[in-house]
Design an enzyme around this catalytic site. Structure first.
Site, PDB file in Angstrom:
ATOM      1  N   LYS A 277      54.405 -88.093 -74.616  1.00  0.00           N
ATOM      2  CA  LYS A 277      54.603 -88.902 -73.703  1.00  0.00           C
ATOM      3  C   LYS A 277      55.635 -89.463 -73.472  1.00  0.00           C
ATOM      4  O   LYS A 277      56.405 -89.822 -74.225  1.00  0.00           O
ATOM      5  CB  LYS A 277      53.607 -90.275 -74.267  1.00  0.00           C
ATOM      6  CG  LYS A 277      53.899 -91.636 -73.186  1.00  0.00           C
ATOM      7  CD  LYS A 277      53.122 -92.841 -73.746  1.00  0.00           C
ATOM      8  CE  LYS A 277      53.622 -93.953 -72.964  1.00  0.00           C
ATOM      9  NZ  LYS A 277      52.804 -95.123 -73.346  1.00  0.00           N
TER      10      LYS A 277
ATOM     11  N   GLY B 227      52.447-104.594 -72.513  1.00  0.00           N
ATOM     12  CA  GLY B 227      52.045-105.764 -73.476  1.00  0.00           C
ATOM     13  C   GLY B 227      51.641-106.908 -72.679  1.00  0.00           C
ATOM     14  O   GLY B 227      51.509-108.001 -73.379  1.00  0.00           O
TER      15      GLY B 227
ATOM     16  N   ALA C  89      49.480 -99.126 -69.657  1.00  0.00           N
ATOM     17  CA  ALA C  89      50.184-100.618 -69.769  1.00  0.00           C
ATOM     18  C   ALA C  89      49.456-101.537 -69.042  1.00  0.00           C
ATOM     19  O   ALA C  89      49.175-101.125 -67.884  1.00  0.00           O
ATOM     20  CB  ALA C  89      51.558-100.049 -69.672  1.00  0.00           C
ATOM     21  N   GLY C  90      49.400-102.572 -69.766  1.00  0.00           N
ATOM     22  CA  GLY C  90      48.951-103.886 -68.934  1.00  0.00           C
ATOM     23  C   GLY C  90      47.656-104.253 -68.878  1.00  0.00           C
ATOM     24  O   GLY C  90      47.098-105.068 -68.652  1.00  0.00           O
TER      25      GLY C  90
ATOM     26  N   ASN D 179      46.940-100.146 -75.799  1.00  0.00           N
ATOM     27  CA  ASN D 179      47.383-100.199 -77.228  1.00  0.00           C
ATOM     28  C   ASN D 179      47.240-101.600 -77.543  1.00  0.00           C
ATOM     29  O   ASN D 179      46.478-102.434 -78.515  1.00  0.00           O
ATOM     30  CB  ASN D 179      48.640 -99.702 -77.294  1.00  0.00           C
ATOM     31  CG  ASN D 179      49.222-100.008 -78.660  1.00  0.00           C
ATOM     32  OD1 ASN D 179      48.647-100.285 -79.762  1.00  0.00           O
ATOM     33  ND2 ASN D 179      50.510 -99.277 -79.108  1.00  0.00           N
ATOM     34  N   THR D 180      48.232-102.586 -76.737  1.00  0.00           N
ATOM     35  CA  THR D 180      48.290-103.868 -77.199  1.00  0.00           C
ATOM     36  C   THR D 180      46.939-104.766 -77.363  1.00  0.00           C
ATOM     37  O   THR D 180      46.618-105.612 -78.402  1.00  0.00           O
ATOM     38  CB  THR D 180      49.401-104.557 -76.118  1.00  0.00           C
ATOM     39  OG1 THR D 180      50.687-104.007 -76.418  1.00  0.00           O
ATOM     40  CG2 THR D 180      49.460-106.114 -76.692  1.00  0.00           C
TER      41      THR D 180
END
Lengths: 264, 65, 369
Positions: free
Chosen positions: A98, A159, A185-186, A207-208
């Site tokens: 990535k 995040g 993301a997000g 992820n987050t």
């Protein structure tokens, strides 16, 4: 359920939920999360080892069946990203990479230009390149031409948990890209992931939102369900749209042809 | 002999990369070693003899998104 | 309050001027509205909108699938009498026509019911000519009760009635009322309806709402295409439908646009709606009334009806005889109310529906007494 696999590079995935290893409070949670979510690809970062503390190897918590997606976090230029990628491959964990080049530490926006340069180099070196980018259709086209295996547009800043803030732009990628579009993301809630899948994203990377949930394994499961539901909804809608498209002769085309005799 | 490991100067007794990894009790799984800016494949670790002033980078995977 | 007050507002409306002012942008804007207003509807009916048939068709299909799924509801008409006291110059049952007049007795009706039920049809539309004397309410009530034991749904299409008469038919088991105004233009109406109770324009115009008051589940209305200027007629029919829809929340409103066919007599319609215009009228109605049932009868050709399935219609009649009786034993009917163009059997129509990827529905629901 019929099979609906996703192919990236030469590898096929059953799960369309990609996950990350960042921000977990204990590494053991990663294994549990992977088991519950069914995720088959997970990101990892590369760092200098801490010679002092005998920390546990993160790889011990990731089953062999899960594909590792090393990222190039920390890279601020294409060259740095390329170096990290090469190092990651030497670790013997596959060809996936990535590309993440971030020069903006305030918003953590990816640098599309450096990312494209890194993609051009790494694709030639036989990496399976997944560039993390701001959703930009002309750029996505260039990434495809450079040999990217997928494009990973961000939904919102890393995040931030803000969801699909870039929805309209991602829609353009989904409509026009030949390679898979993975929203990265997000995505802060399962409903965000479902929305992304529903609009036709090929996969999402979360992820987050999972790692920082009180119960990461349960949240991983929730995201997996949301991703399946969104995918199913997209496919259901897709078949309806294709039914319309199948009428290659327009609905009112019969009015232009001479009237036919009724059958019989 | 003194080498630089991950930016810090260190005194080591090991003669090869392989010995260094073993002496430090490092898990070779996923471990990457750069020796003077060159990546050394794991199978070559026992063959690379260390010399005074060498620069070593030892990297491994950590959590990240 | 009645629809009469609504339609009278348009007495002096200058349709031609309105149509002349319609721009392409107006059409697209009207089409894309979630709830088009009455002038949006008129815009979609305008000659200018004919250039937008394909996008209108796609929107109509999308809305129809959204509200109804891919289903086509089947029904079959049964005429039990052709006695008529009206003199409608366009109709085969016109009382001045020297045709054989017949009325089925209950035994004959039962025989017809058996024959129809054998085709699998569950939704029946019961029709008569309009003669209060020859087909009084007692007779109609008895016919409905009898037929209700054979069919899931019995609708009625007969002379306009007062609320109490409609209530009797409802109580006997009829669940839907079909009543066509024939022509909304009052002047033309007067010219075409020469004698009988039907000369009372307003009594007919307000009958659908009396039916709604009486509690019919579904009300079907429409103009007979060919009598008045088609775009205006469909406009008024649409207004009428919207009026009913707005005032009677528990009533399903439906529309049909029967196109005049040569019937008995030498009536030549003053207006014509060719296939293209007919399709536009249907599509505009669908976009204006996304949830309304749209019916197409066997007056239309089989191939044309097949094409309409995907354009937003929801109901088709099938296997129809438009003379009195005719199902139990073929009578070689010479004087139908109108000539059937689509002569396919129920089975053939159902197959044609399925071939378009739609489900033919024989029984939509059952009224539990």
């Amino acid at each position: 359920m019929h099979r609906d696999p996703l192919t990236i590079g030469t590898q096929t995935f059953t799960s369309r939920l990609f996950t990350g290893t960042g921000k977990f409070s204990a590494k053991a949670q990663i294994a549990e999360m992977l088991a519950r979510s069914g995720s088959e690809m997970i990101t990892v970062a590369l760092r200098r080892i801490d010679m002092g503390a005998g920390t546990e190897n993160i790889l011990n918590f990731i089953p062999k069946t899960v594909t590792l997606l090393p990222n190039t976090s920390g890279a601020r230029t294409a060259q740095e990203a390329v170096r990290i990628a090469r190092i990651a491959r030497e670790a013997g964990c596959g060809r996936f990479i990535k590309i993440e080049v971030i020069t903006d530490s305030k918003y953590l926006m990816p640098d599309n230009w450096e990312t494209l340069k890194a993609t051009e180099i790494l694709a030639k070196e036989d990496f399976v390149v997944l560039p993390y980018v701001l959703p930009d259709l002309p750029l996505a086209r260039r990434l495809e031409a450079a040999g990217a295996a997928a494009v990973m547009p961000l939904g919102a800043p890393i995040g931030s948990n803000r969801g699909l803030e870039t929805r309209a732009l991602i829609a353009l990628l989904i409509e026009n890209c030949r390679v898979p579009v993975v929203v990265d993301a997000g995505l802060g809630r399962p409903s965000h992931a479902a929305a992304a899948m529903e609009m036709g994203a090929d996969a999402v990377l979360v992820n987050t939102a999972i790692a920082t949930a009180q119960d990461p394994a349960a949240m991983g499961h929730a995201f997996a369900l949301a991703v399946s539901a969104g995918r199913m909804a997209f496919k259901a809608k897709l078949s309806e749209e294709s039914a319309t498209a199948r009428a290659s002769s327009p609905l009112t085309g019969f009015l232009d042809s001479p009237p036919q005799k009724s059958p019989q | 002999m003194k080498v630089t490991i991950n930016g810090d100067l260190a005194s080591i007794a090991a003669c090869t990369i392989g010995e260094l990894v073993a002496q430090r009790g490092l898990d070779p799984k996923g471990l990457v070693v750069e020796h003077n800016q060159r990546i050394v494949k794991q199978e070559k670790w026992p063959d690379i003899r260390l010399q005074d002033g060498d620069h070593l980078e030892l990297l491994s995977f950590v959590g990240g998104g | 309050m009645s629809f009469t007050t609504t339609i009278e507002k348009y007495t002096d409306f200058e349709f031609e001027k309105f149509f002349d002012r319609v721009r392409p942008d107006d059409v697209t804007a009207a089409m894309e509205k979630e709830k088009p207003g009455v002038l949006d509807f008129l815009t979609m009916l305008s000659p200018r909108a004919a250039e937008f048939l394909e996008p209108m068709a796609r929107r109509a299909q999308q809305l129809t699938v959204q509200h109804f799924g891919r289903t086509i509801h089947l029904f079959i008409p049964l005429y039990i009498s052709n006695y008529c006291s009206n003199q409608c110059v366009y109709c085969g049952f016109n009382c001045t026509h020297a045709i054989t007049r017949r009325k089925l007795d209950l035994k004959e009706i039962e025989a017809e019911a058996r024959a129809i039920a054998a085709t699998g049809m569950q939704h029946l539309l019961l029709l008569t000519g309009e003669s209060v004397e020859m087909t009084p309410i007692d007779y109609l009530e008895a016919a409905v009760s009898l037929l209700k034991s054979y069919f899931a749904s019995v609708g009625v299409e007969m002379f306009p009635m007062q609320v109490d008469a409609y209530q009797r038919l409802r109580a006997a088991g009829a669940d839907s009322l079909t009543l066509y105004q024939e022509v909304y233009d009052r002047q033309i109406y007067r010219r075409l309806h020469l004698a009988g109770r039907k000369t009372d324009y307003r009594f007919r115009l307000d009958a659908p709402e009396r039916g709604a008051w009486a509690g019919f589940r579904a009300i079907n209305i429409g103009p007979l295409i060919g009598l008045g200027e088609p775009r205006r007629e469909v406009f008024f029919a649409g207004l009428h439908a919207r009026y009913l829809d707005d005032h009677f929340l528990d009533t399903e409103v439906g529309l049909s646009l029967p196109r005049l066919n040569p019937a008995e007599g030498d009536f030549r319609p003053e207006y014509r709606a060719d296939d293209r215009t007919f399709v536009q009228l249907l599509l505009a109605l669908r976009l204006f009334m996304p949830r309304a049932a749209l019916t197409v009868s066997t007056r239309e050709r089989a191939d044309f009806r097949n094409h309409l399935i995907r354009l937003g219609i929801t109901r088709l009649s099938a296997g129809s005889c438009t003379g009195v009786g005719g199902y139990a034993r073929p009578v070689g009917e010479k004087t139908p109310q109108f000539v059937v163009s689509d002569t396919r059997s129920v089975q053939q129509v159902a197959e044609a529906i399925a071939a378009q990827g739609y489900q033919p529905v024989y029984k939509d629901w059952d009224l539990i007494a």
